[in-house]
Design a protein around this motif. Structure first.
Motif, PDB file in Angstrom:
ATOM      1  N   MET A   1       0.842  -1.187   0.000  1.00 35.55           N
ATOM      2  CA  MET A   1       0.000   0.000   0.000  1.00 35.55           C
ATOM      3  C   MET A   1       0.880   1.241   0.000  1.00 35.55           C
ATOM      4  O   MET A   1       1.794   1.347   0.787  1.00 35.55           O
ATOM      5  N   SER A   5      -3.135   5.594  -0.658  1.00 36.49           N
ATOM      6  CA  SER A   5      -4.175   4.618  -0.341  1.00 36.49           C
ATOM      7  C   SER A   5      -4.289   4.401   1.172  1.00 36.49           C
ATOM      8  O   SER A   5      -5.389   4.215   1.688  1.00 36.49           O
ATOM      9  N   VAL A 106      -8.518   0.479   0.040  1.00 35.99           N
ATOM     10  CA  VAL A 106      -7.994  -0.887  -0.031  1.00 35.99           C
ATOM     11  C   VAL A 106      -7.846  -1.330  -1.487  1.00 35.99           C
ATOM     12  O   VAL A 106      -6.814  -1.911  -1.864  1.00 35.99           O
ATOM     13  N   LEU A 107      -8.851  -1.035  -2.303  1.00 37.80           N
ATOM     14  CA  LEU A 107      -8.772  -1.448  -3.716  1.00 37.80           C
ATOM     15  C   LEU A 107      -7.664  -0.706  -4.455  1.00 37.80           C
ATOM     16  O   LEU A 107      -6.953  -1.324  -5.267  1.00 37.80           O
ATOM     17  N   GLY A 109      -4.936   0.474  -3.126  1.00 37.62           N
ATOM     18  CA  GLY A 109      -3.686  -0.059  -2.593  1.00 37.62           C
ATOM     19  C   GLY A 109      -3.341  -1.409  -3.192  1.00 37.62           C
ATOM     20  O   GLY A 109      -2.177  -1.695  -3.483  1.00 37.62           O
ATOM     21  N   ARG A 110      -4.314  -2.254  -3.393  1.00 38.90           N
ATOM     22  CA  ARG A 110      -4.060  -3.567  -4.000  1.00 38.90           C
ATOM     23  C   ARG A 110      -3.717  -3.459  -5.466  1.00 38.90           C
ATOM     24  O   ARG A 110      -2.909  -4.211  -5.977  1.00 38.90           O
ATOM     25  N   ARG A 111      -4.370  -2.547  -6.159  1.00 40.62           N
ATOM     26  CA  ARG A 111      -4.140  -2.398  -7.594  1.00 40.62           C
ATOM     27  C   ARG A 111      -2.719  -1.891  -7.864  1.00 40.62           C
ATOM     28  O   ARG A 111      -2.079  -2.307  -8.807  1.00 40.62           O
ATOM     29  N   ARG A 112      -2.240  -0.989  -7.032  1.00 39.89           N
ATOM     30  CA  ARG A 112      -0.900  -0.423  -7.236  1.00 39.89           C
ATOM     31  C   ARG A 112       0.178  -1.277  -6.590  1.00 39.89           C
ATOM     32  O   ARG A 112       1.339  -1.182  -6.937  1.00 39.89           O
ATOM     33  N   GLY A 113      -0.211  -2.061  -5.582  1.00 38.55           N
ATOM     34  CA  GLY A 113       0.768  -2.826  -4.845  1.00 38.55           C
ATOM     35  C   GLY A 113       1.055  -4.116  -5.490  1.00 38.55           C
ATOM     36  O   GLY A 113       1.979  -4.654  -5.908  1.00 38.55           O
TER      37      GLY A 113
END
Length: 113
Positions: A1, A5, A106-107, A109-113
């Motif tokens: 993250m 985010s 959260v979404l 953070g997951r997409r970029r992480g």
């Protein structure tokens, strides 16, 4: 993250907690002391139990019991209910906004992480 985010999630959780606090700490509007006393006197006259005497602290109930005519009772109950509905609406808005910000953070953070 990443930082953005995480900030979005924290802001969402903060708004969600504030909305929850408003939702669960609120309740029916309190009546004026004079109206409460008149209501309790009327309940004593009717030989009501302790639970009914305790309801005299709610503005809508106290005004309904002590009203001299139907129109004044309706106005007092309506005013008490409007305050309760406004507070509940704000609490629900903040709960929804907080949930949306948290899920969005959260979404992202997951997409970029």
């Amino acid at each position: 993250m990443n930082k953005k985010s995480l900030l979005l999630v924290l802001a969402g959780l903060l708004v969600f907690v504030i909305g929850g606090w408003l939702k669960f700490s609120g309740g029916p509007a309190d009546a004026d002391i004079a109206v409460v006393e008149k209501c309790r006197a009327e309940m004593d006259k009717r030989n009501a139990d302790a639970a009914m005497r305790d309801k005299c602290e709610e503005a809508a109930f106290a005004h309904a019991i002590t009203a001299t005519d139907a129109a004044s009772a309706a106005r007092a109950i309506s005013a008490a209910n409007e305050n309760e509905i406004g507070g509940n609406g704000l609490a629900m808005f903040l709960l929804g906004l907080g949930a949306a910000l948290t899920v969005g953070g959260v979404l992202v953070g997951r997409r970029r992480g």
